[in-house]
Design an enzyme around this catalytic site. Structure first.
Site, PDB file in Angstrom:
ATOM      1  N   SER A 326       0.804  -1.225   0.000  1.00  0.00           N
ATOM      2  CA  SER A 326       0.000   0.000   0.000  1.00  0.00           C
ATOM      3  C   SER A 326       0.834   1.270   0.000  1.00  0.00           C
ATOM      4  O   SER A 326       0.282   2.371  -0.129  1.00  0.00           O
ATOM      5  CB  SER A 326      -0.905   0.012   1.228  1.00  0.00           C
ATOM      6  OG  SER A 326      -1.704  -1.156   1.240  1.00  0.00           O
ATOM      7  N   ASP A 350     -17.613   0.395  -1.088  1.00  0.00           N
ATOM      8  CA  ASP A 350     -16.721  -0.774  -0.955  1.00  0.00           C
ATOM      9  C   ASP A 350     -17.378  -1.804  -0.064  1.00  0.00           C
ATOM     10  O   ASP A 350     -17.493  -1.605   1.144  1.00  0.00           O
ATOM     11  CB  ASP A 350     -15.388  -0.319  -0.349  1.00  0.00           C
ATOM     12  CG  ASP A 350     -14.543  -1.507   0.088  1.00  0.00           C
ATOM     13  OD1 ASP A 350     -14.696  -2.614  -0.490  1.00  0.00           O
ATOM     14  OD2 ASP A 350     -13.714  -1.334   1.011  1.00  0.00           O
ATOM     15  N   ASP A 365     -10.771  -6.999  -0.303  1.00  0.00           N
ATOM     16  CA  ASP A 365     -10.092  -5.889   0.371  1.00  0.00           C
ATOM     17  C   ASP A 365      -9.480  -6.445   1.639  1.00  0.00           C
ATOM     18  O   ASP A 365      -9.908  -7.477   2.152  1.00  0.00           O
ATOM     19  CB  ASP A 365     -11.127  -4.799   0.711  1.00  0.00           C
ATOM     20  CG  ASP A 365     -10.471  -3.516   1.142  1.00  0.00           C
ATOM     21  OD1 ASP A 365     -10.439  -2.575   0.309  1.00  0.00           O
ATOM     22  OD2 ASP A 365      -9.953  -3.442   2.279  1.00  0.00           O
ATOM     23  N   CYS A 384      -7.871   1.897   1.427  1.00  0.00           N
ATOM     24  CA  CYS A 384      -8.923   1.059   0.847  1.00  0.00           C
ATOM     25  C   CYS A 384      -8.450   0.429  -0.455  1.00  0.00           C
ATOM     26  O   CYS A 384      -8.160   1.117  -1.428  1.00  0.00           O
ATOM     27  CB  CYS A 384     -10.166   1.920   0.611  1.00  0.00           C
ATOM     28  SG  CYS A 384     -11.424   1.060  -0.353  1.00  0.00           S
TER      29      CYS A 384
END
Lengths: 624, 380
Positions: A326, A350, A365, A384
């Site tokens: 990330s 999401d 996720d 996210c």
């Protein structure tokens, strides 16, 4: 009759006496002509031989330049050491001498072998070959007592490299050790001459990178010696030119803060001042004691390092390639904005997974249940994944690869250290070339959250933060001070430059926002930090059988990553932290980054210092 | 014609020295003595440098000279017939001692060369034979017809070969050869026919390689190898010869100067005050210094041959010439060795090298020559 007889006999003897005199004169003439041959006709040759006997040219090794941190504190210096050396030309029976010495003091097979290797090498006549270093006073006394037994064996004082901070700087400063056949073979005549008195050669890190500057220029001393090699008088001396002292951008305190913050965990920390590219801290843990390598590491010590499952000889910061995870989301966000596939207002819902369009494939996720309704800002703050799956797929791999290349991914940074690895910035061309396979949408999805094929070194991750802090302007990181490398021409110019501050605000909320993934690391900071956590899934180690017995569970945990720069409005430090198997980027790696930034940005009283001035005043630097 | 008038009319060399001549009355030959003293003074001068400016070394050398001169002076007082009378006895004692050396001798450096005589100390019998062998050959020919018959040659050769073999057995090949030479030169003086000499030379040329392979000891063979190719082992056996040639060659015409020879003073030259002292002379005083030494030697040898030429009986003539040539052979062998013309044989440079009993032996020989010269009588 008798008288006549006597006369005849007398004549015989008298004739023979004359013959004898002639013989004597002729032979003396022959001896004289031999002398004329030697002393007149061959005089020059023998004169040269006599001088060669008597006059020895000894090389004087130049003192190696010191390595200093940015405040002038010593990171590598030279200390006197007594070593046992042998001049093979003066030893009549080398094997007997070696055996005799081994009875006297401890010399292991390693050292004998190294000695023999050096003996066979191209070398100057009458040059001493080191046999053993770091003699104790006791050993010196033993040898001194018995030295008359072995002409050609002597004790020499030499300056050897010393690293006062031990393993702290091991992966960046590297070490020197005994010069070897390959080093010599690679030298041209001039270089070889310049190294004639030198026993050490930069082997790794800065010591290797700046070998030429650190080495200096050899000096010579012409001495008259007797047949046993004892110096009678110095005839002529050309002093050596000492090697250059090199100031490094490294800051001892920042380096130590990074080292201590990592603690006993395996990992790496890179800190770079984005204003000038100076590397403030370069840590890879565990390290090794470079002092052990200087005079030749023993087999036992080396085996201990080599067989250690924590791999202390492995330079994680420079050569460890990890999925960036990330930590690239800010760059991915900027790429999506620049491609026009999203803006700061657009939101998505999401549900905790992403359905790859046109397939039934579900990609999860990291957060079960999902983040709910997210825009770009919250997607960065909360990390996210689904938002970026969607954005990545919309902009496509070609745009991603082109855009992220501006941050230095997929290529070496050009730091002044050797052996740097380039990581992987995947693209269609790359996959075709490396995997002989076409690019799939699934690959794009993985790439958009820094997984899949993508790999980067901790140094590269720090470099992405340097470019981010400089808002797209690249600079080559430098460990050594002085003239920086040529500025790269490549500059990332966003279609809308306002996106830089907006993304910085999002990154700041990662540490300072209510829902930031690294709130803990930002707590109580005296300045605003822009940062991003990340985790890298452990693929390779899972299949590494060798490690399984140790602590399978621990070694299979994700690597924790954290990248940051600070202060947000006037960046003076960019940091990347890797903690192997640290699991949570925000909670494990974040605090390490914070400690490093505090060390660099705060003054003695704990508040933000004047960043336009050196961190320590010259008088402060003098006291370690 | 009165005898005085007769004497007056004789050529000076036949007249002999006058009775008023002090040297003559002391039975000393002044020119020979002067030559010897000049060589010794020159030798001390070189030894001072070669020995590292050690005064004690010079004092010990002077003591030997003193012993030598005393021996010379004492021997010169006896008429040659005394030597002639004692020669066979001396030879016999020498031979017995050579046998004893092989049986009960003192061993040093792999050879038995010394004999311990109670109350006298260590003694090297081969040193005695250096005089006894030529003396006995001369004694043997004292009343033989010359040139010698084949039988006489064989007997003379036996006189020479027996001690030479015994010394060679010690083993000391160098001395054995030198002693054999000193006996053989008497044969030459006695008029040995040139044909036999030629045949002998041819024989030696053939026998030498055979000697090398079948007779020589390892250490002797190594010396020959070194002589033929010193560069093969420059740090080992070849070292001496390479260093001494370097010393000589680097001296040049006028030398590096007294006390300034680098080869000798920095210890590159081994045995610099004993066997290799010639190299020190050559290095420091150069070719000119060598020519001076050779001139002095030539003068002494010439004087000895002159004495021999005018000697009055066969024994004296042969012995005198033999001693003179032996003296020269020592010079030749030493200089040849030091300058790389001959293999390394432990022979000192006569009257110059430090130490050894050879100084006494040599001066004893010169004492006999003085006796020969100063005991001449008029032949009626």
């Amino acid at each position: 009759m008798r008288l006549r007889d006597r006369q005849r006999e007398s004549q015989i003897i008298q004739m023979r006496l004359i013959w004898t005199l002639a013989f004597v004169v002729i032979v003396l003439g022959a001896l004289v002509s031999r002398m004329i041959w030697l002393q007149w006709l061959q005089h020059d040759r023998f004169q040269a031989l006599a001088d060669q006997n008597r006059v020895q040219t000894q090389a004087i090794a130049p003192p190696r330049g010191l390595l200093l941190d940015r405040h002038g504190r010593i990171l590598a210096d030279n200390q006197p050491d007594f070593s046992l050396v042998v001049i093979p030309e003066q030893v009549r029976d080398l094997d007997a001498a070696l055996n005799g010495l081994r009875e006297l003091i401890s010399i292991d097979d390693d050292q004998i072998e190294r000695f023999h290797t050096q003996l066979k090498q191209r070398r100057r006549a009458w040059e001493a070959i080191p046999l053993r270093s770091r003699l104790t006073m006791e050993e010196i006394a033993l040898i001194a007592e018995a030295r008359h037994e072995w002409p050609g064996v002597r004790i020499e004082a030499e300056a050897i490299r010393h690293y006062p901070h031990g393993d702290l700087f091991s992966h960046v400063i590297g070490y020197v050790n005994r010069i070897n056949a390959e080093d010599i073979a690679a030298m041209d005549e001039a270089t070889l001459a310049n190294y004639s008195g030198t026993n050490f050669y930069g082997r790794a890190g800065i010591e290797r990178q700046y070998e030429q500057r650190l080495h200096g220029k050899v000096g010579y001393r012409k001495v008259e010696t007797n047949a046993r090699g004892r110096v009678q008088q110095v005839l002529e001396e050309i002093p050596p030119v000492p090697g250059e002292d090199i100031h490094l951008n490294l800051d001892l305190d920042v380096q130590r803060a990074a080292w201590d913050a990592l603690g006993s965990r395996r990992g790496a920390v890179i800190a770079i001042d984005p204003r000038d590219g100076g590397v403030l801290a370069f840590v890879s843990r565990p390290g090794f004691d470079p002092n052990l390598f200087v005079t030749g590491i023993s087999l036992t010590d080396y085996a201990a390092y080599r067989d250690d499952p924590d791999r202390p000889l492995f330079n994680r910061a420079l050569q460890g390639q990890y999925p960036p995870g990330s930590t690239i989301k800010s760059m991915m966000g900027l790429a999506a904005l620049d491609a026009g596939v999203t803006d700061w207002q657009r939101t998505i819902r999401d549900p905790g997974f992403f359905n790859l369009p046109g397939t039934t494939r579900i990609i999860r996720d990291w957060k079960r249940g999902g983040h709910g309704v997210v825009n770009l800002h919250t997607a960065v703050v909360e990390s996210c994944d689904t938002y970026f799956y969607d954005a990545g797929l919309k902009m496509g791999i070609d745009h991603i690869a082109n855009f992220l290349a501006h941050f230095g991914l997929g290529k070496i940074t050009g730091i002044d250290l050797q052996g740097e690895l380039a990581g992987i910035l995947p693209s269609r061309e790359w996959k075709q070339r490396a995997r002989k396979s076409a690019w799939f949408h699934g690959d794009t999805v993985n790439t958009s959250i820094g997984q899949g094929y993508m790999l980067a070194t901790p140094l590269q991750l720090a470099q992405t933060m340097v470019v981010s802090a400089r808002r797209g302007k690249q600079i080559v990181p430098r460990v050594a001070m002085g003239a920086p490398a040529a500025e790269p021409q490549d500059q990332l110019v966003l279609k809308n430059p306002d996106n830089w501050p907006r993304m910085e605000a999002a990154l700041a909320d990662v540490l300072h926002g209510q829902r930031g993934t690294a709130r803990a690391a930002g707590h109580g900071a005296q300045y605003r930090i822009a940062g991003k956590s990340g985790t890298a899934q452990v693929f390779s180690l899972a299949s590494d059988v060798e490690y399984k017995e140790l602590d399978v569970a621990e070694r299979l945990r994700d690597h924790a990553l954290f990248v940051a720069f600070a202060p947000v409005d006037n960046p003076a430090i960019a940091v990347a932290v890797l903690v192997e198997n640290g699991e949570s980027g925000g909670r494990t790696a974040g605090p390490v980054a914070r400690a490093v930034m505090d060390a660099w940005l705060l003054d003695g009283k704990g508040s933000l210092r004047d960043l336009s001035r050196p961190r320590l005043q010259p008088d402060e630097g003098a006291t370690p | 014609m009165s005898s005085r008038e007769y004497l007056r009319q004789l050529p000076s060399h036949q007249r002999g020295p006058s009775n008023r001549d002090l040297a003559f009355r002391l039975h000393v030959d002044a020119p020979l003595l002067a030559g010897l003293l000049a060589i010794m003074a020159y030798g001390m001068f070189i030894l001072y440098s070669a020995g590292g400016e050690d005064i004690n070394l010079l004092i010990r050398q002077s003591m030997r000279f003193l012993v030598g001169f005393t021996t010379m002076f004492v021997l010169a007082q006896f008429p040659p017939r005394t030597f002639r009378f004692w020669t066979p006895v001396l030879y016999g004692i020498g031979l017995v001692m050579l046998v004893l050396v092989l049986l009960v001798g003192i061993e040093a450096k792999g050879a038995q060369r010394w004999l311990y005589i109670p109350g006298f100390g260590r003694f090297q019998p081969s040193e005695l034979m250096k005089i006894a062998v030529p003396a006995l050959v001369a004694w043997f020919f004292r009343d033989r017809a010359l040139p010698p018959s084949f039988r006489d040659v064989v007997i003379a050769l036996t006189i020479v070969i027996v001690p030479a073999l015994l010394i060679g057995k010690q083993p000391d090949l160098g001395t054995a050869l030198l002693i054999a030479m000193s006996g053989l030169v008497i044969l030459f003086m006695a008029g040995l026919s040139w044909r036999i000499i030629g045949a002998a030379v041819a024989f030696v040329a053939v026998a030498a390689p055979l000697m090398y392979f079948y007779v020589m000891h390892d250490y002797q063979r190594r010396r020959v190898d070194t002589f033929l190719n010193p560069e093969a082992d420059p740090l080992g056996a070849g070292w001496n010869i390479i260093q001494s040639k370097t010393a000589i060659g680097s001296g040049g015409i006028d030398g590096k100067g007294w006390l300034n020879g680098t080869q000798s003073r920095l210890d590159f030259l081994p045995e610099s005050s004993t066997d290799f002292i010639f190299a020190v002379l050559a290095e420091e005083l150069g070719l000119l210094g060598i020519l001076l030494l050779f001139a002095l030697y030539l003068f002494v040898i010439g004087r000895c041959l002159w004495i021999s030429y005018h000697a009055q009986d066969l024994f004296s003539r042969l012995l005198g010439a033999g001693l003179a040539i032996t003296f020269f052979i020592y010079i030749l062998v030493n200089v040849g060795m030091v300058s790389g013309l001959l293999p390394v044989v432990g022979v000192p440079l006569p009257l110059i090298s430090y130490g050894g009993t050879s100084i006494v032996t040599l001066l004893a020989g010169f004492g006999m020559l003085m006796s020969i010269h100063t005991h001449r009588r008029l032949i009626g």
